[in-house]
Design a protein around this motif. Sequence first.
Motif, short mmCIF file in Angstrom:
data_model
loop_
_atom_site.label_atom_id
_atom_site.label_comp_id
_atom_site.label_asym_id
_atom_site.label_seq_id
_atom_site.Cartn_x
_atom_site.Cartn_y
_atom_site.Cartn_z
N GLY A 146 0.82 -1.19 0.00
CA GLY A 146 0.00 0.00 0.00
C GLY A 146 0.85 1.24 0.00
O GLY A 146 2.08 1.17 0.01
N PRO A 147 0.24 2.39 0.01
CA PRO A 147 1.02 3.64 0.01
C PRO A 147 1.72 3.86 1.35
O PRO A 147 1.28 3.38 2.39
N GLY A 148 2.83 4.59 1.29
CA GLY A 148 3.55 4.90 2.52
C GLY A 148 3.93 3.66 3.28
O GLY A 148 4.45 2.70 2.72
N GLY A 149 3.66 3.65 4.58
CA GLY A 149 4.01 2.50 5.41
C GLY A 149 2.91 1.48 5.55
O GLY A 149 2.90 0.71 6.51
N SER A 150 1.98 1.42 4.62
CA SER A 150 0.85 0.50 4.74
C SER A 150 1.02 -0.75 3.88
O SER A 150 1.65 -0.72 2.83
N PHE A 151 0.48 -1.85 4.37
CA PHE A 151 0.37 -3.09 3.61
C PHE A 151 -0.71 -3.93 4.27
O PHE A 151 -1.10 -3.69 5.41
N THR A 152 -1.23 -4.91 3.54
CA THR A 152 -2.24 -5.82 4.09
C THR A 152 -1.86 -7.26 3.79
O THR A 152 -1.18 -7.55 2.81
N ALA A 153 -2.30 -8.17 4.67
CA ALA A 153 -2.11 -9.61 4.48
C ALA A 153 -3.41 -10.31 4.83
O ALA A 153 -4.01 -10.03 5.87
N ASP A 154 -3.83 -11.21 3.96
CA ASP A 154 -5.00 -12.05 4.20
C ASP A 154 -4.65 -13.47 3.82
O ASP A 154 -4.04 -13.70 2.76
N TRP A 155 -5.01 -14.45 4.65
CA TRP A 155 -4.65 -15.82 4.35
C TRP A 155 -5.68 -16.79 4.94
O TRP A 155 -6.33 -16.53 5.93
N ASN A 156 -5.82 -17.91 4.26
CA ASN A 156 -6.67 -19.02 4.69
C ASN A 156 -6.14 -20.26 4.01
O ASN A 156 -6.67 -20.72 3.02
#
Length: 216
Positions: free
Chosen positions: A51-61
């Motif tokens: 993501g922008p700047g210091g952002s990110f996402t994680a999704d898992w199953n």
Amino acid sequence: MVQLSRLAASLLVPAGVLAAPAAESKLQRRFDGNGFNNWSEGGSNIKCVNGPGGSFTADWNSQGGFVCGKGWNGQGDRTITYSGTYNATGPGYLAIYGWTRNPLIEYYIVESHADLAPNEPWTSKGTFTIDEGTYEVFTATRVEKPSIEGTRTFEQYWSVRQEKRVGGTVTTGKHFQQWAQLGMNLGTYDSVIVAVEGYTAQGGSGSAGSAAIEIE
């Protein structure tokens, strides 16, 4: 005593992925978004998004191991402020994660976690209180496992926070000082990231990420 779970392999920070060390001004110390790390072994339903700047996402199953996050090359004694989310089942955590060379050490400052209960020889070194929380210190030896220098035998150092949180300030130098007093000496700093990691051999799921990261 924090219950820890088995992690299948050491997780890597590939060379050249992380951003250059932060510059001097306060603005430039804020994460610029270039140091995104995304690694996995197996698993078909693991999604990590920059993501922008210091952002990110994680999704898992899924079954299989992964790590994703954002960070910097180098960086030793620093103050890292972050905010994020972490909701998960199965083995995994939100941590400040890094490597040193000479000696080769993989280190973790775990801020929040789901299941952590290894079936391997972890050694508790006691507890200490810093950054408004109590951390238990552990060591482990990885024998002929993947590392930033290829397949090697190396030590792991862990600080595991007993009061889980998903935002705050981590003063890495305070952990390093406590480790050194226990004979746990680090080498030359290679990299550090704010990371989400999971190993779901029996299956697990979750969502996590960072909204902002800053280093001083």
